[in-house]
Each structure stands twice: as C-alpha cells, then as structure tokens.
Design a protein around this motif. Structure first.
Motif, mmCIF file in Angstrom:
data_model
loop_
_atom_site.group_PDB
_atom_site.id
_atom_site.type_symbol
_atom_site.label_atom_id
_atom_site.label_comp_id
_atom_site.label_asym_id
_atom_site.label_seq_id
_atom_site.Cartn_x
_atom_site.Cartn_y
_atom_site.Cartn_z
ATOM 1 N N ILE A 129 0.839 -1.201 0.000
ATOM 2 C CA ILE A 129 0.000 0.000 0.000
ATOM 3 C C ILE A 129 0.875 1.251 0.000
ATOM 4 C CG2 ILE A 129 -1.648 1.340 1.383
ATOM 5 C CD1 ILE A 129 -2.862 -1.319 2.277
ATOM 6 N N ASN A 134 -12.692 8.091 0.549
ATOM 7 C CA ASN A 134 -12.066 7.347 1.638
ATOM 8 C C ASN A 134 -13.014 7.244 2.830
ATOM 9 O OD1 ASN A 134 -9.922 7.165 4.055
ATOM 10 N ND2 ASN A 134 -8.965 6.435 2.169
ATOM 11 N N ALA A 164 -11.323 -5.717 -2.100
ATOM 12 C CA ALA A 164 -11.090 -4.271 -2.176
ATOM 13 C C ALA A 164 -9.696 -3.969 -2.700
ATOM 14 C CB ALA A 164 -11.289 -3.636 -0.803
ATOM 15 N N THR A 165 -8.725 -4.799 -2.366
ATOM 16 C CA THR A 165 -7.364 -4.610 -2.876
ATOM 17 C C THR A 165 -7.315 -4.789 -4.385
ATOM 18 O OG1 THR A 165 -6.439 -5.396 -0.771
ATOM 19 C CG2 THR A 165 -4.977 -5.406 -2.682
ATOM 20 N N THR A 193 -8.789 -1.717 -5.946
ATOM 21 C CA THR A 193 -7.837 -0.608 -5.856
ATOM 22 C C THR A 193 -6.740 -0.731 -6.899
ATOM 23 O OG1 THR A 193 -8.260 -0.498 -3.469
ATOM 24 C CG2 THR A 193 -6.319 0.656 -4.296
ATOM 25 N N ALA A 230 -8.093 0.259 -10.208
ATOM 26 C CA ALA A 230 -8.209 1.712 -10.325
ATOM 27 C C ALA A 230 -6.862 2.351 -10.621
ATOM 28 C CB ALA A 230 -8.802 2.299 -9.042
ATOM 29 N N THR A 262 -10.802 7.906 -11.077
ATOM 30 C CA THR A 262 -9.949 6.831 -10.562
ATOM 31 C C THR A 262 -9.518 7.109 -9.124
ATOM 32 O OG1 THR A 262 -8.032 7.894 -11.598
ATOM 33 C CG2 THR A 262 -9.100 6.119 -12.817
ATOM 34 N N LEU A 305 -10.061 4.476 -6.233
ATOM 35 C CA LEU A 305 -8.826 4.031 -5.601
ATOM 36 C C LEU A 305 -8.860 4.240 -4.087
ATOM 37 C CD1 LEU A 305 -5.323 4.600 -7.100
ATOM 38 C CD2 LEU A 305 -5.673 4.968 -4.680
ATOM 39 N N PHE A 306 -9.245 5.442 -3.660
ATOM 40 C CA PHE A 306 -9.214 5.724 -2.229
ATOM 41 C C PHE A 306 -10.381 5.085 -1.481
ATOM 42 C CE2 PHE A 306 -6.050 8.795 -3.503
ATOM 43 C CZ PHE A 306 -5.161 8.758 -2.437
ATOM 44 N N GLY A 332 -11.457 2.052 -2.262
ATOM 45 C CA GLY A 332 -10.946 0.694 -2.073
ATOM 46 C C GLY A 332 -9.884 0.612 -0.998
ATOM 47 N N LEU A 333 -8.990 1.591 -0.971
ATOM 48 C CA LEU A 333 -7.947 1.602 0.060
ATOM 49 C C LEU A 333 -8.539 1.669 1.462
ATOM 50 C CD1 LEU A 333 -5.179 3.964 -1.380
ATOM 51 C CD2 LEU A 333 -4.941 1.532 -0.842
ATOM 52 N N THR A 348 -9.955 -1.735 2.510
ATOM 53 C CA THR A 348 -8.826 -2.609 2.832
ATOM 54 C C THR A 348 -8.193 -2.238 4.166
ATOM 55 O OG1 THR A 348 -8.311 -2.957 0.493
ATOM 56 C CG2 THR A 348 -6.539 -3.332 2.059
#
Length: 425
Positions: free
Chosen positions: A238, A278, A302-303, A306, A309, A331, A335-336, A338-339, A342
C-alpha cells in the motif's frame, strides 16, 4: 479513571481521529508551494521532505513502545504538542534549516500519532464488551472522520490562500497557521476525552528497560504469527502504491491544466474527492465484510479493485485536457474508496491477533511498513519516471498491489489472545 461506555468511546475516537488528521489536511496543498515561494529549490525541498520521512521511520517503533508503556493519552498529547510547534515554525520559516527543523518536528508528531488513538478505542471496547466485541463499526466511524478531516482540510488549504490579502500575511502560510491552531485543539481534546486506567508511575530506568522490550516482543510477534506477518506485508505494498500516486499526480494535473497555479487548485479538488471517497469506503467496510462472509475476503476484493483503479489511472495518461482531469478524479475516487475498505478490515484483523500491551507497538510496525514502502517507491520513481514515464510507474505499483491481495490469511482469528499467540498459518 473509568473508561467510557462503548457509545461514548466511539464518539470520542471519531472526534480524536478528526482532529488528528485535520492539521495534515490543512497543510497538504500549500506546503510545497510555501517552500518554493520562500526561495527553496527542488533539491532543497527534497532534502526537507526526506527529513520528515526519515524522522518517521526512525521513531515509529520507539513511539509505539512508549504508547504501550506510558499510555496512549500521554503519547498522543505529546504528538499534538510537537505538531503545534512544527506547524508554527513552518508558517514563519524562511531558510532551509528552519524548514528542516519544522518538518522534523512534524515527523516526530506523525510517529507519535501512529496507533495510540486506535489502540485506546480497541482497549476501551474490549473492557466494556469483552474480547469478542465487534470492532468494525467504531473503527469505521473513526477512520471515516479522519478522511473527512483530510478532505475538508485539503479544500481549505487549496482554496483559502488566493482570498487572503498579501499585505496582511503570506497567503500560503494561513492554512499552516490554521493547522497549528487545530493541533492545539487536539491537545486539549486528548487530555479531556481520552481517560485511561491508572498506570504505575514510570521511572526513567523503567522506560529505558520496558520500551525496547516491548518493541522486541512486538517484532517477534509479527515474525511468529505468519498471518500477522502477511497483513503487515500488505502495508508495504500500500505504501508503494499510495506514494506513487501522491508524488506523480500533482505534476500530471499541472500538465493537464496548462499552468502550475491552476494545477495546484485542481489537485486540491481531486485529492479532496479522494478523501471523501475514503470516508465513504470506511463506512461501507463492515457491510462489505458481511456481504463476502469474512473480513479477509472483503479486504482482498477491495485490494483488487484498488489495483484496477491504479491501472486505470495509468491508462488515463493517454488522455489530455479536461478528459484527463476527469479520468484522474474518477480513478482517485475508486482508488481511495478501495484503500479505505482494505485499511479498516486489515486493522480489525490485526487487532484480533495481538494483546493490549502490544497493540500500539503493532500499529507502529504497520506504519513503519507503510513508510518503507513509500521510501522504496520514492527511490524507484526517481529512476523510472523520467525514462519509462508516469504510466509505467503506476502500472508497476498496480501489479505490486494486486499481488498483495494474495497475502490475506485464510483462517480468521475470532478472539484476542490472552498472551502472545502461537504461529498461525
């Protein structure tokens, strides 16, 4: 001193999380521009920002040990005090050495803050509801409030300076001073809202003995428990991914917008959208775990999202102008989000594998892994970005993140161990 009820602990943890992340949010957009305005070149700015990362890496484990030995409240209050001093110095710094000192103080504050609040909340919930308490709802609320603080702070930091008359104060210093004020509020809130059970009065000899012992035990725990070790390796991946995005996106958006000045504003807006996503992702994480059956499955899924993305962000390099900016914003949101799913579920899994007296140390080991991933990414970007291009760097980071989805342990840990756990595959 009596710990609060579960409901009160959730509210207090959410407040502390918001106030902890508000100062970094306020300084995210103006900090580099402030250094540039006051005469620092790229090499000097790189040296200054490296001092922040080096301080964080050097102090992560000792500060985690301090939080387990001295208490969560004392260490987080010290973090707020160092943050206040660092931001106050940053607002008025004019030389490289002054900026170095300011960023080093910020690094101390960041290292001290990595873990104590979350460890305090988990301890309070375990005392109130037992070791089988569901950690996800409270962790989700706290992490979401931290993301909200980053979102709001980034918008303020990017949009307020143009409205400030230069005759009064350097406009770019205004959000930094606001961050110092927010640090002062955090200091008061920590002292008032984070009660802890009485601890034996520490002595210098005891601290010098117990902190290294606590760090050593935490590291041995991560090495013996293979499931925990794999979760910590995910943090490294990450760190690689997030750092590659944060380092290259501002320049990419400046190119797309046509001017560095407008690029800074566009980046503030895009970053704020990412932080808003997020917050949403943290809120949705418990539902994702229920839908997929276990936290490990949801975190792995989720990873993958991410990583996809990040791959899409790499592909968007082929676009120009407004379409490129829109693609970057979309994106960023995915991306955020999904982060955050996770991150929350991974934190819950780690807390279930460690006892209270090692909890803050474990969070520091996790943060150290994140910082190491960022450091490796920074070194690699310096060598790859110019010859290979931005898209290649983001593609490599996406692959690293995708591979990390295989690291989640398949056997869930249902109860916090009474002592350090035996190896778990």
């Amino acid at each position: 001193m009596t710990l609060p009820s579960p409901r009160s602990a959730r509210r207090r943890y959410a407040l502390i999380s918001f106030l902890t992340w508000l100062p970094p949010g306020l300084t995210l957009a103006p900090m580099i521009l402030l250094m540039t305005e006051r005469g620092l070149g790229l090499a000097a700015i790189g040296l200054v920002t490296a001092s922040y990362s080096a301080t964080c890496i050097a102090l992560e484990l000792p500060t985690g040990g301090l939080a387990d030995v001295l208490g969560r409240r004392a260490v987080l209050a010290a973090s707020a005090a160092f943050g206040l001093a660092g931001l106050a110095m940053l607002a008025f710094a004019t030389t490289v050495w002054q900026f170095l000192a300011a960023l080093s103080l910020k690094g101390v504050a960041r290292a001290l803050a990595s873990g104590p609040a979350q460890a305090w909340y988990v301890d309070a919930l375990h005392v109130a509801e037992g070791p089988d308490a569901d950690l996800k709802p409270g962790l989700a609320r706290g992490e979401a409030m931290g993301a909200v603080a980053l979102c709001a702070g980034t918008l303020v930091g990017g949009l307020v300076p143009p409205a400030v008359p230069e005759q009064v104060i350097t406009p770019l210093a205004v959000p930094v001073l606001a961050g110092a004020v927010a640090s002062a509020v955090l200091l008061v809130a920590v002292l008032v809202a984070m009660p802890e059970p009485p601890r034996p009065r520490p002595t210098l000899t005891g601290v010098l003995r117990d902190v290294p012992a606590t760090i050593g035990t935490g590291l041995r725990l991560a090495l013996r428990d293979r499931g925990l070790g794999r979760l910590l390796l995910v943090a490294f991946a990450i760190g690689v991914a997030v750092n590659s995005v944060e380092l290259l996106t501002p320049g990419r958006l400046a190119t797309l917008s046509g001017r560095p000045e407008s690029g800074g504003t566009v980046y503030a807006i895009v970053a704020a959208l990412g932080f808003a996503a997020n917050a949403l992702g943290h809120t949705l994480a418990p539902a994702a775990a229920r839908l997929l059956g276990t936290s490990a499955r949801a975190a792995a899924a989720a990873t993958v999202v991410t990583a996809a993305a990040l791959g899409a962000l790499a592909a968007s390099v082929a676009l120009s102008g407004v379409p490129g900016i829109v693609a970057a914003a979309v994106t960023y949101v995915v991306l955020f989000a999904g982060l955050s799913v996770t991150g929350l579920l991974r934190a819950e899994m780690m807390h279930r594998r460690v006892v209270s007296t090692r909890r803050a140390t474990l969070m520091s080991v996790d943060s150290l892994q994140l910082q190491l991933g960022a450091l490796v990414s920074s070194l690699a970007i310096g060598r790859l970005a110019a010859p290979a291009g931005t898209a290649a760097v983001w593609t490599i980071a996406a692959v690293v993140l995708l591979v990390s989805a295989l690291l989640y342990p398949h056997r869930p840990r249902g109860r916090v161990p009474a002592e350090d756990p035996q190896p778990v595959r």
